[in-house]
Design a protein around this motif. Structure first.
Motif, PDB file in Angstrom:
ATOM      1  N   ARG A  21      31.860  33.850  41.472  1.00 50.42           N
ATOM      2  CA  ARG A  21      33.196  33.253  41.431  1.00 50.42           C
ATOM      3  C   ARG A  21      34.278  34.274  41.065  1.00 50.42           C
ATOM      4  O   ARG A  21      35.450  33.928  40.998  1.00 50.42           O
ATOM      5  CB  ARG A  21      33.219  32.092  40.442  1.00 50.42           C
ATOM      6  N   ALA A  22      33.863  35.506  40.799  1.00 48.88           N
ATOM      7  CA  ALA A  22      34.786  36.590  40.443  1.00 48.88           C
ATOM      8  C   ALA A  22      35.681  36.225  39.262  1.00 48.88           C
ATOM      9  O   ALA A  22      36.854  36.576  39.226  1.00 48.88           O
ATOM     10  CB  ALA A  22      35.616  37.011  41.658  1.00 48.88           C
ATOM     11  N   LEU A  23      35.109  35.519  38.277  1.00 45.97           N
ATOM     12  CA  LEU A  23      35.869  35.167  37.083  1.00 45.97           C
ATOM     13  C   LEU A  23      35.898  36.344  36.110  1.00 45.97           C
ATOM     14  O   LEU A  23      34.916  37.095  36.006  1.00 45.97           O
ATOM     15  CB  LEU A  23      35.238  33.958  36.389  1.00 45.97           C
ATOM     16  N   PRO A  24      36.989  36.502  35.379  1.00 44.57           N
ATOM     17  CA  PRO A  24      37.018  37.536  34.346  1.00 44.57           C
ATOM     18  C   PRO A  24      35.908  37.266  33.331  1.00 44.57           C
ATOM     19  O   PRO A  24      35.696  36.127  32.919  1.00 44.57           O
ATOM     20  CB  PRO A  24      38.398  37.356  33.706  1.00 44.57           C
ATOM     21  N   ALA A  36      24.144  31.923  34.578  1.00 45.09           N
ATOM     22  CA  ALA A  36      25.590  31.828  34.340  1.00 45.09           C
ATOM     23  C   ALA A  36      26.282  33.137  34.713  1.00 45.09           C
ATOM     24  O   ALA A  36      27.360  33.128  35.319  1.00 45.09           O
ATOM     25  CB  ALA A  36      25.861  31.475  32.883  1.00 45.09           C
ATOM     26  N   HIS A  37      25.666  34.246  34.383  1.00 46.78           N
ATOM     27  CA  HIS A  37      26.228  35.560  34.728  1.00 46.78           C
ATOM     28  C   HIS A  37      26.345  35.688  36.250  1.00 46.78           C
ATOM     29  O   HIS A  37      27.385  36.117  36.765  1.00 46.78           O
ATOM     30  CB  HIS A  37      25.340  36.658  34.139  1.00 46.78           C
ATOM     31  N   ALA A  38      25.309  35.302  36.960  1.00 47.59           N
ATOM     32  CA  ALA A  38      25.342  35.380  38.427  1.00 47.59           C
ATOM     33  C   ALA A  38      26.448  34.488  38.994  1.00 47.59           C
ATOM     34  O   ALA A  38      27.169  34.895  39.906  1.00 47.59           O
ATOM     35  CB  ALA A  38      23.979  34.979  39.003  1.00 47.59           C
ATOM     36  N   ARG A  48      39.309  25.559  34.302  1.00 44.38           N
ATOM     37  CA  ARG A  48      38.318  24.743  33.578  1.00 44.38           C
ATOM     38  C   ARG A  48      37.104  24.385  34.435  1.00 44.38           C
ATOM     39  O   ARG A  48      35.966  24.550  34.011  1.00 44.38           O
ATOM     40  CB  ARG A  48      38.960  23.458  33.063  1.00 44.38           C
ATOM     41  N   ASN A  49      37.358  23.894  35.645  1.00 44.79           N
ATOM     42  CA  ASN A  49      36.237  23.442  36.482  1.00 44.79           C
ATOM     43  C   ASN A  49      35.340  24.605  36.899  1.00 44.79           C
ATOM     44  O   ASN A  49      34.128  24.458  37.004  1.00 44.79           O
ATOM     45  CB  ASN A  49      36.722  22.642  37.688  1.00 44.79           C
ATOM     46  N   ALA A  50      35.918  25.771  37.148  1.00 43.08           N
ATOM     47  CA  ALA A  50      35.112  26.939  37.529  1.00 43.08           C
ATOM     48  C   ALA A  50      34.246  27.396  36.355  1.00 43.08           C
ATOM     49  O   ALA A  50      33.064  27.716  36.526  1.00 43.08           O
ATOM     50  CB  ALA A  50      36.007  28.069  38.013  1.00 43.08           C
ATOM     51  N   VAL A  51      34.817  27.423  35.163  1.00 39.72           N
ATOM     52  CA  VAL A  51      34.049  27.826  33.977  1.00 39.72           C
ATOM     53  C   VAL A  51      32.948  26.806  33.699  1.00 39.72           C
ATOM     54  O   VAL A  51      31.816  27.175  33.374  1.00 39.72           O
ATOM     55  CB  VAL A  51      34.978  28.020  32.753  1.00 39.72           C
TER      56      VAL A  51
END
Length: 144
Positions: free
Chosen positions: A87-90, A80-82, A130-133
């Motif tokens: 995805r460069a999410l915060p 999940a971290h990778a 939502r979909n990215a998370v």
């Protein structure tokens, strides 16, 4: 229209915390608190308005939307971290090293001492569409 008559609010974003499934209860609570505190410091849009009671006593604002808490294995957390990085999410991280430090300076030094692939993650918070998370959390399950 009263608040009870209003349609439920559906957010197009998601705040999620993923905890390692082998943590003790006190560790899960501590990690969750630390991780969500990181989101509001850099993402003002996740913070709602201040609160006040009927007498006008002020209270601090909180996150404006629910925090969903998940759990998974060490491998699930690493994957999940990778995905969050790709995805460069915060995101915010809590490593197992932070259980042995006693202050913010040492916490930051412990994380800085290890590359992203070597972090021994106890938890991860992520925010975004939502979909990215959901894609980041693939393989995790809702915390019981």
């Amino acid at each position: 229209m009263t608040t009870t008559d209003a349609a439920p609010v559906r957010f197009d974003t998601k705040i999620a915390v993923l905890l390692r499934d082998d943590l003790e209860t006190w560790q899960r609570l501590n990690v969750t608190a630390f991780l969500v505190s990181g989101l509001g410091t850099d993402l003002p849009e996740v913070i709602g308005e201040p609160y006040a009671d009927a007498d006008g006593t002020p209270y601090l604002p909180m996150l404006r939307q629910p925090v969903l808490v998940f759990e998974g294995s060490k491998e699930t957390l690493t994957a999940a971290h990778a995905r969050a990085l790709t995805r460069a999410l915060p995101r915010a991280v809590f490593t197992t090293d932070l259980f042995t430090t006693g202050n913010d300076r040492d916490n930051r030094a412990a994380v800085r001492a290890v590359g992203p692939d070597g972090l021994d993650l106890a938890g991860l918070a992520v925010y975004g569409p939502r979909n990215a998370v959901d894609k980041v959390l693939k393989g995790a399950r809702m915390h019981p």
